[in-house]
Structure formats: C-alpha cells, structure tokens
Design a protein around this motif. Structure first.
Motif, mmCIF file in Angstrom:
data_model
loop_
_atom_site.group_PDB
_atom_site.id
_atom_site.type_symbol
_atom_site.label_atom_id
_atom_site.label_comp_id
_atom_site.label_asym_id
_atom_site.label_seq_id
_atom_site.Cartn_x
_atom_site.Cartn_y
_atom_site.Cartn_z
ATOM 1 N N LEU A 194 0.832 -1.199 0.000
ATOM 2 C CA LEU A 194 0.000 0.000 0.000
ATOM 3 C C LEU A 194 0.872 1.257 0.000
ATOM 4 N N ARG A 195 1.889 1.263 0.834
ATOM 5 C CA ARG A 195 2.753 2.442 0.920
ATOM 6 C C ARG A 195 3.486 2.689 -0.404
ATOM 7 N N THR A 196 3.875 1.617 -1.074
ATOM 8 C CA THR A 196 4.587 1.763 -2.341
ATOM 9 C C THR A 196 3.660 2.181 -3.480
ATOM 10 N N GLU A 197 2.477 1.552 -3.529
ATOM 11 C CA GLU A 197 1.583 1.744 -4.672
ATOM 12 C C GLU A 197 0.591 2.879 -4.478
ATOM 13 N N ARG A 198 0.344 3.263 -3.242
ATOM 14 C CA ARG A 198 -0.575 4.372 -2.952
ATOM 15 C C ARG A 198 0.125 5.337 -1.992
ATOM 16 N N PRO A 199 1.152 6.047 -2.462
ATOM 17 C CA PRO A 199 1.944 6.909 -1.571
ATOM 18 C C PRO A 199 1.160 8.049 -0.950
ATOM 19 N N GLU A 200 -0.024 8.343 -1.474
ATOM 20 C CA GLU A 200 -0.837 9.405 -0.877
ATOM 21 C C GLU A 200 -1.472 8.996 0.447
ATOM 22 N N VAL A 201 -1.525 7.687 0.732
ATOM 23 C CA VAL A 201 -2.159 7.205 1.968
ATOM 24 C C VAL A 201 -1.246 7.490 3.162
ATOM 25 N N GLU A 202 -1.796 8.155 4.164
ATOM 26 C CA GLU A 202 -1.033 8.525 5.357
ATOM 27 C C GLU A 202 -1.385 7.666 6.564
ATOM 28 N N THR A 203 -2.650 7.291 6.701
ATOM 29 C CA THR A 203 -3.080 6.527 7.878
ATOM 30 C C THR A 203 -3.909 5.316 7.470
ATOM 31 N N VAL A 204 -3.823 4.289 8.298
ATOM 32 C CA VAL A 204 -4.628 3.078 8.129
ATOM 33 C C VAL A 204 -5.292 2.782 9.462
ATOM 34 N N THR A 205 -6.585 2.496 9.452
ATOM 35 C CA THR A 205 -7.301 2.159 10.683
ATOM 36 C C THR A 205 -7.717 0.697 10.656
ATOM 37 N N THR A 206 -7.907 0.149 11.843
ATOM 38 C CA THR A 206 -8.370 -1.224 11.978
ATOM 39 C C THR A 206 -9.178 -1.327 13.257
ATOM 40 N N MET A 207 -9.944 -2.405 13.400
ATOM 41 C CA MET A 207 -10.739 -2.594 14.611
ATOM 42 C C MET A 207 -10.789 -4.076 14.950
ATOM 43 N N ASN A 208 -10.584 -4.376 16.241
ATOM 44 C CA ASN A 208 -10.584 -5.770 16.704
ATOM 45 C C ASN A 208 -11.300 -5.880 18.036
ATOM 46 N N ALA A 209 -11.835 -7.061 18.295
ATOM 47 C CA ALA A 209 -12.425 -7.328 19.598
ATOM 48 C C ALA A 209 -11.385 -7.094 20.690
ATOM 49 N N GLU A 210 -11.809 -6.492 21.793
ATOM 50 C CA GLU A 210 -10.874 -6.161 22.865
ATOM 51 C C GLU A 210 -10.143 -7.401 23.366
ATOM 52 N N HIS A 211 -10.830 -8.547 23.427
ATOM 53 C CA HIS A 211 -10.178 -9.743 23.949
ATOM 54 C C HIS A 211 -9.615 -10.638 22.841
ATOM 55 N N ASN A 212 -9.501 -10.112 21.623
ATOM 56 C CA ASN A 212 -8.801 -10.838 20.555
ATOM 57 C C ASN A 212 -7.313 -10.517 20.679
ATOM 58 N N ALA A 213 -6.692 -11.127 21.687
ATOM 59 C CA ALA A 213 -5.318 -10.771 22.053
ATOM 60 C C ALA A 213 -4.332 -11.022 20.920
ATOM 61 N N ALA A 214 -4.515 -12.086 20.164
ATOM 62 C CA ALA A 214 -3.560 -12.434 19.112
ATOM 63 C C ALA A 214 -3.500 -11.355 18.033
ATOM 64 N N MET A 215 -4.653 -10.946 17.525
ATOM 65 C CA MET A 215 -4.649 -9.955 16.453
ATOM 66 C C MET A 215 -4.262 -8.575 16.969
ATOM 67 N N ARG A 216 -4.668 -8.241 18.178
ATOM 68 C CA ARG A 216 -4.278 -6.945 18.722
ATOM 69 C C ARG A 216 -2.768 -6.883 18.948
ATOM 70 N N HIS A 217 -2.173 -8.015 19.318
ATOM 71 C CA HIS A 217 -0.724 -8.051 19.486
ATOM 72 C C HIS A 217 -0.024 -7.822 18.150
ATOM 73 N N ILE A 218 -0.528 -8.451 17.091
ATOM 74 C CA ILE A 218 0.044 -8.237 15.764
ATOM 75 C C ILE A 218 -0.032 -6.759 15.391
ATOM 76 N N ASN A 219 -1.191 -6.159 15.576
ATOM 77 C CA ASN A 219 -1.363 -4.761 15.202
ATOM 78 C C ASN A 219 -0.433 -3.846 15.997
#
Length: 240
Positions: A194-219
């Motif tokens: 995304l950063r290479t192909e869409r250099p105009e993008v500055e921010t990326v948002t995401t949303m996860n369940a509070e107790h989804n510890a695995a994915m929140r750790h990755i993020n």
C-alpha cells in the motif's frame, strides 16, 4: 438486527430526540421480527443513554490507527515453499474457492452474544467485491498461499482512490495454519505494498475485539495505536 448508531446534537438531548429514535428502531425491529437489536457507544453519554433505554453492554472493540508514513515494515517471513500474493479488485478465479474458505475463518473471531455469522461462500465474496466496486472503493487483498495452492490466511485493505486514509476490512488465518506467523506476514506485506503503490495514503485504521489478544498483538507490533473503544449494546426481548 444492527443499529449503526444514534446521534443527537447536544442542545437537543433534553428534548427526548434520542428516545424517539430508539422507539422508531424498536418499531422497525418488531416489524422485521427481530429478537435483538445491536448498537455501539463510545462515550459516557452513549453509555448513559444505552442504560436508560434498557440496553445491556456486551462486546467491546478497539479501533486503532497506524501512521503509514513512519511505520517500520520489515520484509515478512512465511514458511518454506509458501508465498505471499496481493491483488486489487476481484480475487483470481483459480484461488476463489480457497480464498472463500480462508475468509470464513473470520467467524472464529469474538462476536457479540446472540449474533451469528453464516458461512462465507464464493458467491458472498463476489458480492462483497461487486458492492465495493459500485461504491468506488479499491479492495486490496493480500494472502498467504501454501505449497498446495491453498489460501491459508488473508487481510484486505479498502481505500477510495485519492483519499489519505485506508482501512483494514478483515484479517484471518485458517485454523490449520495458525501459529506460523501468517497473520503478521499478510498484514505487513499488505501495508508495504500500500505504501509503495498508494503513496498518498497517510493513515490506516483497523478494529478488533478487545479480547482478541492475538490480532491486537500483531497490530501493536506493527505500530497501530488504539484510539477509541466501541462497546456493543444489546436490546433483547422483552426489553426490545
């Protein structure tokens, strides 16, 4: 039945505007035969309103944001003989069936009590893609593929061309492929591209369940920073 939100301007809050909207939602739920109505609140005022109308707090989601301009995104690692692949728009025909199976793994994620997610099919995936295209949204999917040509995990980003913000739609790894770093690999690869192909993008948002510890750790490890917590509230019969 989901209610996307009830917002009332502050000067009108003592005029029962929110309650009137609540009653309209209840009427629509009864007409549709719904047994539950779900909504979100993210402030003390929203929490108080939900309690006032008899809603019960249930599931909590954490919304997080990444400054893509300064994020550290090293080259991702996947198991030997596996590969990463990214496409924009519709999934390739030869991968669509395994991609649909991988997408169905999102149903393992924590969800509000009483909500149900049907099995995701090829037809569902094609419908998602068509809807996004009609809305002018660019869907960028990144997948991890094993030596059998089976999609083991995926993430997808959505962006309106020209916008400076993008959002993660879903990220999931099939149960049989977990514990090998696939979730982080597809996430990092998608952001690098995304950063290479869409250099105009500055921010990326995401949303996860509070107790989804695995994915929140990755993020968190990638650089996402929590910005707000959304609490799902539930109105059920007989309160509904």
């Amino acid at each position: 039945m989901w209610c996307s939100g009830v917002a009332v301007p502050r000067p009108d809050r003592r005029r029962a505007g929110g309650t009137a909207l609540r009653d309209r939602v209840r009427g629509s739920a009864h007409d549709a035969g719904a047994t539950s109505v779900f909504g979100h609140h993210w402030s003390h005022d929203g929490e108080a309103f939900a309690a006032h109308v008899g809603a019960r707090d249930d599931h909590r989601d954490v919304r997080a944001a990444l400054d893509l301009r300064i994020a550290t995104l090293p080259e991702p690692i996947v198991p030997e003989r596996w590969r990463l692949m990214t496409w924009v728009g519709a999934a390739p025909e030869h991968l669509i069936e395994s991609y649909a199976r991988a997408r169905d793994a999102i149903n393992d994620a924590p969800m509000p009590e009483g909500s149900e997610s049907p099995t995701i099919t090829v037809e569902d995936v094609r419908e998602f893609e068509e809807i996004a295209a009609k809305r002018g949204r660019e869907v960028r999917a990144t997948v991890a593929i094993d030596e059998r040509d089976e999609v083991a995990g995926f993430t997808d980003l959505r962006i309106t061309p020209g916008d400076t913000a993008a959002s993660t739609d879903d990220t999931a790894v099939a149960a049989w492929a977990r514990g090998q770093g696939i979730g982080r690999a597809v996430k990092v690869e998608s952001l690098r591209r995304l950063r290479t192909e869409r250099p105009e993008v500055e921010t990326v948002t995401t949303m996860n369940a509070e107790h989804n510890a695995a994915m929140r750790h990755i993020n968190t490890s990638v650089g996402f920073v929590p910005t707000v917590i959304l609490t799902t509230t539930v109105l059920t019969k007989p309160t509904l």
